[in-house]
Scaffold this active site. Structure first.
Site, PDB file in Angstrom:
ATOM      1  N   ARG A 154       0.768  -1.231  -0.170  1.00  0.00           N
ATOM      2  CA  ARG A 154       0.030   0.274   0.027  1.00  0.00           C
ATOM      3  C   ARG A 154       0.766   1.316  -0.095  1.00  0.00           C
ATOM      4  O   ARG A 154       0.570   2.364  -0.747  1.00  0.00           O
ATOM      5  CB  ARG A 154      -0.897  -0.165   1.200  1.00  0.00           C
ATOM      6  CG  ARG A 154      -1.964  -1.109   1.299  1.00  0.00           C
ATOM      7  CD  ARG A 154      -2.859  -0.896   2.435  1.00  0.00           C
ATOM      8  NE  ARG A 154      -1.920  -0.720   3.636  1.00  0.00           N
ATOM      9  CZ  ARG A 154      -1.856  -2.036   4.380  1.00  0.00           C
ATOM     10  NH1 ARG A 154      -2.362  -3.306   3.959  1.00  0.00           N
ATOM     11  NH2 ARG A 154      -1.028  -2.038   5.358  1.00  0.00           N
ATOM     12  N   ILE A 155       1.695   1.254   0.805  1.00  0.00           N
ATOM     13  CA  ILE A 155       2.715   2.570   0.856  1.00  0.00           C
ATOM     14  C   ILE A 155       3.393   2.653  -0.245  1.00  0.00           C
ATOM     15  O   ILE A 155       3.635   3.637  -0.952  1.00  0.00           O
ATOM     16  CB  ILE A 155       3.517   2.567   2.185  1.00  0.00           C
ATOM     17  CG1 ILE A 155       2.709   2.323   3.557  1.00  0.00           C
ATOM     18  CG2 ILE A 155       4.469   3.659   2.189  1.00  0.00           C
ATOM     19  CD1 ILE A 155       3.345   2.243   4.809  1.00  0.00           C
ATOM     20  N   SER A 235      10.984   2.539   5.889  1.00  0.00           N
ATOM     21  CA  SER A 235      10.224   1.110   6.411  1.00  0.00           C
ATOM     22  C   SER A 235      10.899   0.726   7.509  1.00  0.00           C
ATOM     23  O   SER A 235      10.430   1.008   8.798  1.00  0.00           O
ATOM     24  CB  SER A 235      10.699  -0.001   5.281  1.00  0.00           C
ATOM     25  OG  SER A 235      11.972   0.031   4.926  1.00  0.00           O
ATOM     26  N   ARG A 236      12.011   0.092   7.626  1.00  0.00           N
ATOM     27  CA  ARG A 236      12.597  -0.314   9.014  1.00  0.00           C
ATOM     28  C   ARG A 236      14.074  -0.454   8.681  1.00  0.00           C
ATOM     29  O   ARG A 236      14.749  -0.647   7.589  1.00  0.00           O
ATOM     30  CB  ARG A 236      12.463  -1.876   9.234  1.00  0.00           C
ATOM     31  CG  ARG A 236      11.075  -2.144   9.805  1.00  0.00           C
ATOM     32  CD  ARG A 236      10.901  -1.332  11.258  1.00  0.00           C
ATOM     33  NE  ARG A 236       9.678  -1.629  11.975  1.00  0.00           N
ATOM     34  CZ  ARG A 236       8.371  -0.784  11.758  1.00  0.00           C
ATOM     35  NH1 ARG A 236       8.707   0.508  10.938  1.00  0.00           N
ATOM     36  NH2 ARG A 236       7.249  -1.026  12.355  1.00  0.00           N
ATOM     37  N   GLU A 265      17.890   1.486  15.999  1.00  0.00           N
ATOM     38  CA  GLU A 265      17.143   2.646  16.503  1.00  0.00           C
ATOM     39  C   GLU A 265      17.204   2.564  18.153  1.00  0.00           C
ATOM     40  O   GLU A 265      16.890   1.661  18.508  1.00  0.00           O
ATOM     41  CB  GLU A 265      15.708   2.502  15.917  1.00  0.00           C
ATOM     42  CG  GLU A 265      15.346   3.939  15.297  1.00  0.00           C
ATOM     43  CD  GLU A 265      14.095   3.494  14.532  1.00  0.00           C
ATOM     44  OE1 GLU A 265      14.106   3.278  13.420  1.00  0.00           O
ATOM     45  OE2 GLU A 265      13.028   3.708  15.087  1.00  0.00           O
ATOM     46  N   HIS A 283      11.973   8.615  12.871  1.00  0.00           N
ATOM     47  CA  HIS A 283      10.986   7.679  12.701  1.00  0.00           C
ATOM     48  C   HIS A 283       9.650   8.383  12.696  1.00  0.00           C
ATOM     49  O   HIS A 283       8.976   8.231  13.646  1.00  0.00           O
ATOM     50  CB  HIS A 283      11.206   6.620  13.586  1.00  0.00           C
ATOM     51  CG  HIS A 283      10.329   5.322  13.208  1.00  0.00           C
ATOM     52  ND1 HIS A 283      11.011   4.191  13.446  1.00  0.00           N
ATOM     53  CD2 HIS A 283       9.193   4.915  12.485  1.00  0.00           C
ATOM     54  CE1 HIS A 283      10.206   3.208  12.847  1.00  0.00           C
ATOM     55  NE2 HIS A 283       9.132   3.728  12.220  1.00  0.00           N
ATOM     56  N   ALA A 285       7.559   9.183   9.833  1.00  0.00           N
ATOM     57  CA  ALA A 285       6.860   8.918   8.615  1.00  0.00           C
ATOM     58  C   ALA A 285       5.325   8.935   8.958  1.00  0.00           C
ATOM     59  O   ALA A 285       4.359   9.670   8.073  1.00  0.00           O
ATOM     60  CB  ALA A 285       7.142   8.033   7.960  1.00  0.00           C
TER      61      ALA A 285
HETATM   62  C1  DGY Z   1       4.879   1.668  11.842  1.00  0.00           C
HETATM   63  O1  DGY Z   1       3.522   1.696  12.117  1.00  0.00           O
HETATM   64  O2  DGY Z   1       5.245   0.337  11.564  1.00  0.00           O
HETATM   65  C2  DGY Z   1       5.656   2.602  11.507  1.00  0.00           C
HETATM   66  O3  DGY Z   1       7.032   2.387  11.621  1.00  0.00           O
HETATM   67  C3  DGY Z   1       5.293   3.670  12.771  1.00  0.00           C
HETATM   68  O4  DGY Z   1       4.150   4.350  12.220  1.00  0.00           O
END
Ligand code: DGY
Length: 322
Positions: A154-155, A235-236, A265, A283, A285
């Site tokens: 989706r993103i 993302s991560r 992190e 972090h 977003a």
């Molecule tokens: C998530 O939702 O996984 C993001 O990293 C924080 O909103």
């Protein structure tokens, strides 16, 4: 009344939704975020409302009577879902509500890094602007450039949608192809990772963290990037090999990076800090008022449903609740 452990405060209307369903025990603010401490706090609770910094693994998941862990995030790599399933603990997340905010922010990082906005701001504030110059702060063109999207969930699709407005050529890499209609609508072409890396001016990462995606972008990928490439990660952190990124930036194998997430992190690789061609965000977003409130509400509703004996809407391990 059932008890649930709230690891960290959440936003309205989340607290109200939780309070109507159960007695809410707040984890001590600033308390240690290790499994043993969380387990101790969770004794006697049927649910835990967790966030991405909370390690929810075997020790926690084996708490007697625990029924549900509701993560206030779409990502759930902080939770051992297989162990949860083994202990018949439901796990839920908050998909969908943060797609637009996160896609917006990926694009924000892309543009900010490409056009050196943070550097320019520091330049002015430190009194270095003494007049226009033809070669001052030259950046990278965005309009019409090639964008490589790694992970077209989706993103990733949200980012592609935004890129269309910038007339970008869109490549994507994902083991799961988009339906042809969606590809046509987005104007996105599926390629393998090597081709995406080699042809993209911008690379934006949108995959979950799994054993397969850890260090997906490392030295071989940096070696293959265009020298003008900009890497964006919302993302991560561990999807990118941070030490290899530092090395590649030092060796000018890419032009810059826009990062919202980090491998360890909240620690950030110390060599990234002084780099002017790297934009660093903490972090955030999904951090808009509306989105974080919707995430809080969704997580609270997931938990409330579980506490009342129902099947939460965003259940990640449906096998626990037939
Ligand atoms: C998530 O939702 O996984 C993001 O990293 C924080 O909103």
């Amino acid at each position: 009344m059932s008890r649930i452990l709230l690891m960290h405060p959440i936003l309205d209307p989340g607290p109200q939704i939780l309070a109507e369903a159960a007695e809410v025990i707040a984890y001590p603010a600033g308390g240690p975020l290790d499994e043993a401490s969380i387990r101790q706090a969770a004794e006697g609770c049927v649910g835990i409302v967790s966030q991405l910094m909370d390690p929810i693994r075997e020790t926690v998941l084996s708490t007697p009577g625990l029924k549900c862990v509701s993560n206030v995030a779409v990502g759930f790599d902080n939770i051992d879902v297989a162990a949860a399933t083994a202990h018949k603990v439901m796990v839920t997340n908050t998909p969908g509500v943060l797609d637009d905010a996160t896609s917006d922010f990926a694009f924000t990082l892309l543009m900010t890094t490409a056009r050196r906005v943070v550097e320019a701001d520091h330049f002015i504030r430190s009194g270095q602007f003494h007049g226009w110059a033809i070669d001052m702060m030259l950046g990278q063109d965005i309009y019409g450039a090639t964008l490589g999207i790694i992970g077209i969930g989706r993103i990733g699709r949200g980012v592609a949608h935004r890129a269309k407005g910038f007339n970008m050529r869109i490549l994507y890499y994902d083991p799961q192809p988009l339906p042809q209609e969606a590809e046509e609508q987005l104007g996105a072409t599926r390629v393998d990772l090597n081709r995406l890396i080699a042809e993209s001016d911008f690379i934006s990462v949108h995959v979950p963290l799994t054993p397969e995606t850890q260090h997906l972008i490392s030295t071989p990928q940096f070696n293959a990037m265009k020298r003008n490439a900009i890497l964006v990660n919302t993302s991560r952190g561990p999807v990118i090999d941070e030490a290899a990124l530092v090395e590649a930036l030092n060796a000018k194998k890419l032009a810059g990076a826009g990062l919202d997430v980090y491998e360890r992190e909240p620690a950030v690789h110390p060599h990234l800090i002084p780099m002017a061609n790297v934009v660093l965000a903490p972090h955030i977003a999904s951090a808009t008022v509306r989105t974080r409130s919707e995430m809080s509400a969704m997580a609270a509703r997931n938990m409330a449903t579980a506490v009342r004996g129902g099947r939460p809407p965003n259940l990640l391990n449906p096998e626990v609740k037939r």
